[in-house]
Design a protein around this motif. Structure first.
Motif, mmCIF file in Angstrom:
data_model
loop_
_atom_site.group_PDB
_atom_site.id
_atom_site.type_symbol
_atom_site.label_atom_id
_atom_site.label_comp_id
_atom_site.label_asym_id
_atom_site.label_seq_id
_atom_site.Cartn_x
_atom_site.Cartn_y
_atom_site.Cartn_z
ATOM 1 N N PHE A 149 -10.679 -7.195 10.685
ATOM 2 C CA PHE A 149 -10.532 -7.382 9.233
ATOM 3 C C PHE A 149 -9.510 -6.490 8.678
ATOM 4 C CE2 PHE A 149 -11.446 -5.192 4.965
ATOM 5 C CZ PHE A 149 -11.559 -6.416 4.185
ATOM 6 N N PHE A 150 -9.373 -5.512 9.148
ATOM 7 C CA PHE A 150 -8.076 -4.789 8.699
ATOM 8 C C PHE A 150 -6.596 -5.142 9.219
ATOM 9 C CE2 PHE A 150 -11.273 -1.245 7.452
ATOM 10 C CZ PHE A 150 -10.792 -1.035 6.321
ATOM 11 N N ASN A 151 -6.699 -6.095 10.332
ATOM 12 C CA ASN A 151 -5.531 -6.199 11.043
ATOM 13 C C ASN A 151 -5.120 -7.837 10.813
ATOM 14 O OD1 ASN A 151 -4.351 -4.020 12.564
ATOM 15 N ND2 ASN A 151 -6.617 -3.763 12.873
ATOM 16 N N THR A 152 -5.824 -8.590 10.031
ATOM 17 C CA THR A 152 -5.748 -9.805 9.807
ATOM 18 C C THR A 152 -5.084 -10.294 8.589
ATOM 19 O OG1 THR A 152 -7.397 -10.354 11.171
ATOM 20 C CG2 THR A 152 -6.602 -12.175 9.924
ATOM 21 N N GLU A 153 -4.138 -10.962 8.499
ATOM 22 C CA GLU A 153 -3.613 -11.453 7.204
ATOM 23 C C GLU A 153 -4.716 -12.353 6.427
ATOM 24 O OE1 GLU A 153 0.003 -13.671 7.715
ATOM 25 O OE2 GLU A 153 1.166 -11.681 8.218
ATOM 26 N N LEU A 154 -4.858 -12.137 5.255
ATOM 27 C CA LEU A 154 -5.983 -12.583 4.359
ATOM 28 C C LEU A 154 -5.332 -13.286 3.196
ATOM 29 C CD1 LEU A 154 -8.496 -9.742 4.310
ATOM 30 C CD2 LEU A 154 -8.439 -11.668 5.718
ATOM 31 N N ALA A 155 -5.995 -14.674 2.969
ATOM 32 C CA ALA A 155 -5.162 -15.440 1.764
ATOM 33 C C ALA A 155 -5.478 -14.841 0.538
ATOM 34 C CB ALA A 155 -5.809 -16.657 1.938
ATOM 35 N N GLU A 156 -6.439 -13.910 0.572
ATOM 36 C CA GLU A 156 -6.932 -13.280 -0.936
ATOM 37 C C GLU A 156 -5.912 -12.204 -1.130
ATOM 38 O OE1 GLU A 156 -8.841 -13.845 1.705
ATOM 39 O OE2 GLU A 156 -10.798 -14.752 1.096
ATOM 40 N N LEU A 157 -4.951 -12.004 -0.233
ATOM 41 C CA LEU A 157 -3.964 -10.628 -0.106
ATOM 42 C C LEU A 157 -2.603 -11.203 -0.200
ATOM 43 C CD1 LEU A 157 -6.011 -7.830 1.926
ATOM 44 C CD2 LEU A 157 -6.479 -8.443 -0.523
ATOM 45 N N SER A 158 -1.771 -10.790 -1.328
ATOM 46 C CA SER A 158 -0.478 -11.189 -0.880
ATOM 47 C C SER A 158 0.549 -10.088 -1.628
ATOM 48 C CB SER A 158 -0.117 -12.640 -1.376
ATOM 49 O OG SER A 158 -0.388 -12.702 -2.704
ATOM 50 N N LEU A 159 1.593 -9.829 -1.054
ATOM 51 C CA LEU A 159 2.627 -9.092 -1.652
ATOM 52 C C LEU A 159 3.978 -10.162 -1.884
ATOM 53 C CD1 LEU A 159 2.144 -5.875 0.436
ATOM 54 C CD2 LEU A 159 1.478 -6.095 -2.002
ATOM 55 N N GLU A 160 4.141 -10.282 -3.237
ATOM 56 C CA GLU A 160 5.491 -11.166 -3.478
ATOM 57 C C GLU A 160 5.242 -12.745 -2.673
ATOM 58 O OE1 GLU A 160 9.039 -9.345 -1.937
ATOM 59 O OE2 GLU A 160 8.842 -7.535 -3.319
ATOM 60 N N ASP A 161 3.932 -13.201 -2.790
ATOM 61 C CA ASP A 161 3.468 -14.304 -2.435
ATOM 62 C C ASP A 161 3.552 -14.419 -0.843
ATOM 63 O OD1 ASP A 161 3.109 -15.094 -5.128
ATOM 64 O OD2 ASP A 161 5.378 -15.696 -5.272
ATOM 65 N N VAL A 162 3.359 -13.429 0.020
ATOM 66 C CA VAL A 162 3.387 -13.434 1.247
ATOM 67 C C VAL A 162 1.947 -12.867 1.445
ATOM 68 C CG1 VAL A 162 4.146 -12.678 3.300
ATOM 69 C CG2 VAL A 162 5.703 -13.269 1.489
ATOM 70 N N PRO A 163 1.053 -13.675 2.214
ATOM 71 C CA PRO A 163 -0.072 -13.081 2.736
ATOM 72 C C PRO A 163 -0.012 -11.653 3.595
ATOM 73 C CG PRO A 163 0.010 -15.503 3.262
ATOM 74 C CD PRO A 163 1.171 -15.077 2.830
ATOM 75 N N VAL A 164 -0.760 -10.810 3.288
ATOM 76 C CA VAL A 164 -0.874 -9.518 4.353
ATOM 77 C C VAL A 164 -2.047 -9.218 4.682
ATOM 78 C CG1 VAL A 164 1.289 -8.560 3.106
ATOM 79 C CG2 VAL A 164 -1.226 -8.131 2.134
ATOM 80 N N THR A 165 -2.244 -8.006 5.640
ATOM 81 C CA THR A 165 -3.187 -7.325 6.048
ATOM 82 C C THR A 165 -4.000 -6.427 5.064
ATOM 83 O OG1 THR A 165 -2.147 -5.726 7.426
ATOM 84 C CG2 THR A 165 -2.527 -7.900 8.351
ATOM 85 N N PRO A 166 -5.050 -6.249 5.217
ATOM 86 C CA PRO A 166 -5.705 -5.061 4.290
ATOM 87 C C PRO A 166 -4.837 -3.779 4.769
ATOM 88 C CG PRO A 166 -7.556 -6.284 5.080
ATOM 89 C CD PRO A 166 -6.233 -6.912 5.778
ATOM 90 N N ILE A 167 -4.324 -3.716 5.899
ATOM 91 C CA ILE A 167 -3.642 -2.412 6.137
ATOM 92 C C ILE A 167 -2.410 -2.532 5.114
ATOM 93 C CG2 ILE A 167 -2.187 -0.987 7.995
ATOM 94 C CD1 ILE A 167 -4.154 -1.861 10.104
ATOM 95 N N GLN A 168 -1.643 -3.410 5.169
ATOM 96 C CA GLN A 168 -0.400 -3.477 4.472
ATOM 97 C C GLN A 168 -0.641 -3.413 3.162
ATOM 98 O OE1 GLN A 168 0.351 -7.445 6.393
ATOM 99 N NE2 GLN A 168 2.382 -6.462 7.256
ATOM 100 N N TRP A 169 -1.746 -4.092 2.532
ATOM 101 C CA TRP A 169 -2.328 -4.095 1.074
ATOM 102 C C TRP A 169 -2.620 -2.564 0.611
ATOM 103 C CZ3 TRP A 169 -2.488 -7.238 -2.862
ATOM 104 C CH2 TRP A 169 -3.482 -7.080 -3.854
ATOM 105 N N LEU A 170 -3.217 -1.881 1.426
ATOM 106 C CA LEU A 170 -3.686 -0.570 1.119
ATOM 107 C C LEU A 170 -2.344 0.328 1.138
ATOM 108 C CD1 LEU A 170 -7.089 -0.012 3.009
ATOM 109 C CD2 LEU A 170 -6.703 -0.488 0.201
ATOM 110 N N LYS A 171 -1.535 0.212 2.027
ATOM 111 C CA LYS A 171 -0.378 0.903 2.487
ATOM 112 C C LYS A 171 0.469 0.820 1.275
ATOM 113 C CE LYS A 171 3.363 1.658 5.760
ATOM 114 N NZ LYS A 171 3.883 1.318 7.183
ATOM 115 N N ASN A 172 0.486 -0.272 0.481
ATOM 116 C CA ASN A 172 1.584 -0.820 -0.653
ATOM 117 C C ASN A 172 0.911 -0.365 -1.819
ATOM 118 O OD1 ASN A 172 4.226 -1.791 0.352
ATOM 119 N ND2 ASN A 172 2.889 -2.618 1.940
ATOM 120 N N GLY A 173 -0.389 0.270 -1.972
ATOM 121 C CA GLY A 173 -0.990 0.797 -3.266
ATOM 122 C C GLY A 173 -1.968 -0.606 -3.807
ATOM 123 N N GLY A 174 -2.326 -1.497 -2.796
ATOM 124 C CA GLY A 174 -3.316 -2.354 -3.517
ATOM 125 C C GLY A 174 -4.815 -2.078 -3.934
#
Length: 198
Positions: free
Chosen positions: A161-186
């Motif tokens: 879960f934490f290490n898989t890119e999810l369609a529901e999460l994106s930064l600048e229209d690029v899917p990201v992992t929950p780790i990247q999402w949280l790291k960037n203040g999501g």
């Protein structure tokens, strides 16, 4: 005992996982298979107790409920064993988690109990995956997300879960992992909804 499984497939999986030809990985698989008469297809499933069968199924293994294809079961058992070994190797033990965060061991116990830190248990040892540590700190929002998980969620499900890119999460229209999402203040709200589905 390893000669009873598809060695070529096991080696391919190990190489693709980036672990090389680690003896530790092979030992981990051997430990999972020891004393199991997998060369007898009609008994292959019977030798798995309910807890082992449930653990494999929760980790994503297929074929463990049917004796019709013991080779399929062996391949999936090897996949899960290797993935668990990779996760264990990319984790730290209790004392090392305290060192990483520069806090006392009782504080680590407290954070674990409060679900501010994630750990899983193997062989009566607590392992803390390294992906939750960012620059000597805990990944922001971990507690809120972990509180949304059930107690019986498999460690591999949490890891994926934490290490898989999810369609529901994106930064600048690029899917990201929950780790990247949280790291960037999501926001943790969407993650708590998603993790509850595990």
């Amino acid at each position: 005992m390893l000669s009873l499984i598809d060695i070529a497939s096991a080696q391919r999986i190990i190489e693709e996982s980036g672990l090389g030809s680690s003896e530790t990985v092979l030992i981990g698989i051997a430990r999972s298979l020891v004393n199991r008469p997998f060369n007898a297809p009609d008994r292959a499933v019977a030798v798995l107790n309910n807890d082992e069968r449930d653990f494999l199924l929760a980790g994503g293994a297929d074929g463990v409920n049917s004796a019709a294809d013991s080779e399929l079961m062996l391949n999936h058992l090897a996949d899960v064993a290797i993935e668990m070994e990779a996760l264990r190797r990319r984790s730290v033990l209790f004392a090392d988690a305290a060192k990483l965060l520069q806090v006392s061991k009782p504080r680590i116990s407290q954070m674990t109990a409060q679900q501010a830190l994630y750990c899983f248990r193997l062989d009566d040892l607590a392992y803390y995956p390294l992906w939750q540590f960012i620059d000597g700190k805990i990944l922001p929002g971990m507690k809120a997300v972990l509180l949304g998980t059930g107690e019986d969620v498999h460690p591999l499900s949490i890891h994926r879960f934490f290490n898989t890119e999810l369609a529901e999460l994106s930064l600048e229209d690029v899917p990201v992992t929950p780790i990247q999402w949280l790291k960037n203040g999501g926001n943790t709200g969407i993650l708590t909804q998603l993790v509850a589905q595990l």
